[in-house]
Design an enzyme around this catalytic site. Sequence first.
Site, PDB file in Angstrom:
ATOM      1  N   HIS A  40       0.806  -1.227   0.000  1.00  0.00           N
ATOM      2  CA  HIS A  40       0.000   0.000   0.000  1.00  0.00           C
ATOM      3  C   HIS A  40       0.832   1.267   0.000  1.00  0.00           C
ATOM      4  O   HIS A  40       0.276   2.359   0.105  1.00  0.00           O
ATOM      5  CB  HIS A  40      -0.929   0.042   1.217  1.00  0.00           C
ATOM      6  CG  HIS A  40      -2.089  -0.908   1.134  1.00  0.00           C
ATOM      7  ND1 HIS A  40      -3.278  -0.568   0.537  1.00  0.00           N
ATOM      8  CD2 HIS A  40      -2.242  -2.186   1.566  1.00  0.00           C
ATOM      9  CE1 HIS A  40      -4.116  -1.583   0.620  1.00  0.00           C
ATOM     10  NE2 HIS A  40      -3.513  -2.586   1.232  1.00  0.00           N
TER      11      HIS A  40
ATOM     12  N   LYS B 181     -10.755  13.158   3.904  1.00  0.00           N
ATOM     13  CA  LYS B 181      -9.769  12.073   3.957  1.00  0.00           C
ATOM     14  C   LYS B 181      -8.874  12.355   5.140  1.00  0.00           C
ATOM     15  O   LYS B 181      -8.965  13.428   5.735  1.00  0.00           O
ATOM     16  CB  LYS B 181      -8.955  12.006   2.660  1.00  0.00           C
ATOM     17  CG  LYS B 181      -8.442  13.377   2.185  1.00  0.00           C
ATOM     18  CD  LYS B 181      -7.692  13.288   0.855  1.00  0.00           C
ATOM     19  CE  LYS B 181      -8.599  13.220  -0.334  1.00  0.00           C
ATOM     20  NZ  LYS B 181      -8.407  11.974  -1.086  1.00  0.00           N
ATOM     21  N   ARG B 182      -8.006  11.443   5.510  1.00  0.00           N
ATOM     22  CA  ARG B 182      -7.091  11.707   6.618  1.00  0.00           C
ATOM     23  C   ARG B 182      -6.267  12.960   6.313  1.00  0.00           C
ATOM     24  O   ARG B 182      -5.948  13.229   5.153  1.00  0.00           O
ATOM     25  CB  ARG B 182      -6.158  10.525   6.828  1.00  0.00           C
ATOM     26  CG  ARG B 182      -6.931   9.262   7.092  1.00  0.00           C
ATOM     27  CD  ARG B 182      -6.416   8.466   8.255  1.00  0.00           C
ATOM     28  NE  ARG B 182      -6.504   9.182   9.494  1.00  0.00           N
ATOM     29  CZ  ARG B 182      -5.833   8.857  10.603  1.00  0.00           C
ATOM     30  NH1 ARG B 182      -5.028   7.844  10.599  1.00  0.00           N
ATOM     31  NH2 ARG B 182      -5.975   9.542  11.708  1.00  0.00           N
TER      32      ARG B 182
ATOM     33  N   LYS C  34      -1.468  14.537   1.127  1.00  0.00           N
ATOM     34  CA  LYS C  34      -2.813  14.724   0.563  1.00  0.00           C
ATOM     35  C   LYS C  34      -3.105  16.207   0.312  1.00  0.00           C
ATOM     36  O   LYS C  34      -4.060  16.554  -0.375  1.00  0.00           O
ATOM     37  CB  LYS C  34      -3.867  14.110   1.481  1.00  0.00           C
ATOM     38  CG  LYS C  34      -3.774  12.571   1.546  1.00  0.00           C
ATOM     39  CD  LYS C  34      -4.842  11.993   2.473  1.00  0.00           C
ATOM     40  CE  LYS C  34      -4.800  10.484   2.615  1.00  0.00           C
ATOM     41  NZ  LYS C  34      -5.497   9.758   1.536  1.00  0.00           N
TER      42      LYS C  34
ATOM     43  N   THR D  85      -9.489   5.631  -2.646  1.00  0.00           N
ATOM     44  CA  THR D  85     -10.788   5.032  -2.946  1.00  0.00           C
ATOM     45  C   THR D  85     -11.872   6.102  -2.804  1.00  0.00           C
ATOM     46  O   THR D  85     -12.941   5.974  -3.404  1.00  0.00           O
ATOM     47  CB  THR D  85     -11.102   3.858  -2.004  1.00  0.00           C
ATOM     48  OG1 THR D  85     -10.843   4.270  -0.660  1.00  0.00           O
ATOM     49  CG2 THR D  85     -10.270   2.647  -2.338  1.00  0.00           C
TER      50      THR D  85
ATOM     51  N   LYS E  74     -15.503   6.878  -4.996  1.00  0.00           N
ATOM     52  CA  LYS E  74     -16.847   7.087  -4.434  1.00  0.00           C
ATOM     53  C   LYS E  74     -17.454   8.371  -4.984  1.00  0.00           C
ATOM     54  O   LYS E  74     -18.647   8.414  -5.308  1.00  0.00           O
ATOM     55  CB  LYS E  74     -16.784   7.167  -2.911  1.00  0.00           C
ATOM     56  CG  LYS E  74     -16.222   5.940  -2.220  1.00  0.00           C
ATOM     57  CD  LYS E  74     -15.948   6.245  -0.732  1.00  0.00           C
ATOM     58  CE  LYS E  74     -15.057   5.205  -0.088  1.00  0.00           C
ATOM     59  NZ  LYS E  74     -14.471   5.681   1.192  1.00  0.00           N
TER      60      LYS E  74
END
Length: 810
Positions: free
Chosen positions: A362, A547-548, A553, A655, A659
């Site tokens: 991952h 998201k985290r 990010k 992911t 969505k």
Amino acid sequence: MTPQDLSQGNLVDNVAFLRREIDRRMRYVIGCEPGRATLNDWRLALAFSLRDRIVDSWLASRRRVREEGLKRVYYLSMEFLIGRLISDAITNLGLEEASRQALASFGQDYDAVVAEEPDAALGNGGLGRLAACFLESMASIGLPAMGYGVRYDHGLFRQSFHDGWQVESPEDWLKRRNPWEFERPEDNQVIGFGGEMREDASGRAVWTPGETVMAAAYDTPIVGWKARWTDTLRLWAAKPTRIFDLERFNRGDFLGAAEQASLAQTLSRVLYPDDTTEHGRELRLKQEYFFTAASVRDILARFRDEHGDDLRKLPQKVAIQLNDTHPTIAAPELVRILVDENGFEVDEAIETARGVLNYTNHTLLPEALERWSTSLMWRVLPRHMRLIERIDDWHIRQNRARGVERPPSTWLIDHGETRMGNLAFVMANKVNGVSALHTDLMKKTVFHDFHVMHPDRIVNQTNGVTPRRWLTACNPPLRNLLLETIGDGWTEDLGKLEDLEPHLKDSAFLEKFAAAKRENKVRLSNWLKIRTGVEADPDALFDVQIKRIHEYKRQHLNLLEAIAHWNAIRREPDRDWIPRVRIFGGKAAPGYALAKQIIKLINDVAKVINADPLMRGRLVIAYPENYNVSAAEVIIPAADLSEQISTAGKEASGTGNMKFAMNGAPTIGTLDGANVEIRDLVGADDFFLFGLTAEEAVEERKRPDHAAAAISASPALQEAIEQIASGVFSPDDHHRFSAIAENLRRYDYFLVCSDFDDYAAAQRRVDEAYRKPLEWARMAATNTARVGWFSSDRTIRSYAREVWTADTAF
Ligand SMILES: *Cc1c(COP(=O)(O)O)cnc(C)c1O
């Protein structure tokens, strides 16, 4: 076609059945009269009623696997980010409308009852949610499978904001009873740690652990679509092997008597936050071994029961998937059992184990792959450490035989550490990445030397998400429009969303699509009002990043652009600005100081912008607390724009991006992870691309002054950073954000500055596109129509074929 047509039986019968069942459960399981029941009692009574229907399917599935001797797939994962199980059950049983009416007949509101179930948050983020989507898909396509994990007393912490700072408190999901699980005391396992190990000349050993813990099995049925098949999630809870020491108790040493109990219970007490720092390492290693060892023994016991004692046949009937390196200790554990307890030679045991094990990677960061100090390993798992040496030796011999000398990057033990990524690679039949780009980069970077040695081992399995939860259940307006337009085939074959293609030119359809989106935005607007007090106008553009919180990010890139946007509006308030609601959601790992600063910065900027009268009807920021699966289910269907803006090369797949696209939100994003594949499928015109590519990012970092150069070339960026640095958003503490500003100006490893102008330009293209409602609806609907490939059903079918060689039962 109506949603009710999805269920078995007719509505009137189902309502009558559920009404009777709920009443019975309320009396005989909860022990309460309906007239005196609390909301929690109602959700328990409903859950127990649904559970009985699931159990029938569960028992039938188990009987089929046994009778037909089917191969089983085992998914080992430290994390399962499940959310509410009641929604999966209701959706897959087709009992939503019936539940609604049955509860209404008792004067109860369905939505309130369902919302009473706490989220099972046994995971941090994408990795854990992936495991949960996979289980649901395995059940929906009829794959004989079982998930194994840890039954944490407390899952991921609950986040609240105190004066804008993240504060963590324990989440207590088991406190008010978990109606979905079945205790299986007959399958409990005793797991040992430490102690003494003696080995004879043939390699067989006697290991006498110094301490033992009981792994207690709890099973949750995972029901598939239309309840045609049901699989199992087995979670292990740690219990003391002896309740207490009666002799010490009788001597009056009450605390000492319970010593062992408290030691055992810490093992499954909390989920480790997704934190690359090095705290509490020994407990984490023990957690990993605890659930992995219990699972491996359980798998072998079931194999023996179904197929007899010849463990050489294991690879024909068993496939094990290791979700990340966390359960890698399964490899030496399996070898240990084969050698020490079943008389295998070491080489033969290694080859048998390799026939069943597979590993999903991952992350590309070599420093994020787990390593355990060999001294810790010798202390906690002496027999396993010895076997890892034997595996290393086997790998050397294998390569020598082929005339290959192993490069140091492939060693299992190095600088006093055991490298779990390398152990997983060596012991796996297949190793997979989670998006095309990530798999490609794996071959070129972290596992380059391994890939040269074993060119057939690495395969790609692009992630997916379950359409039952992430479309059917969470987005009723869109679900109903799809049922009305193209029927219900897409629920189990999401590729059929392609049937929308001819409707993308039909303005009547597009108007309905936009109306469904607006309905979701009204729902979210109400939800945000209650949670944050922020007024979000449903006609504004809902721009979402959930998201985290992590530097890679790049929530701070989004926020800097929001600040620049604010500055621009203040300069020209009378231009016809497209009204925007910028929505953030996410938790930071408790030990990740910079991410926590970013949270505070978002909240401080929101406070200033939301209080500015010039922003009214133009720009507002909302950051609800405690992002989790249930929050995602409300937010995603209402999004107009999906922020997927990680530094290229850093997000393995994502992911969340899938969505959003499925729910009709175009992406603004970089060429990273699965964004690449989303853009290929949706088409470049309907994706707002910006930023450096993964290769360009590597080059950019080599320029020593990349951040300074980008800042001096961008007045808007320069101004925004200056405002952060000088305390415009923190008048009570001017230096609060100087660390973030300094980091951007001097270092900026994640290339926020380099990508800023291109990102801002893409945001203006978004505004222009949003001005044309029908054109926007076409773009949104195009996203839904073309992303059927991201169903986790497709992912699981692909794993079954290419990794597990396992068949589905139907
Ligand atoms: C899907 C999901 C994630 C993963 O989101 P990414 O944007 O891919 O990081 C994390 N948390 C929750 C609750 C999710 O539902």
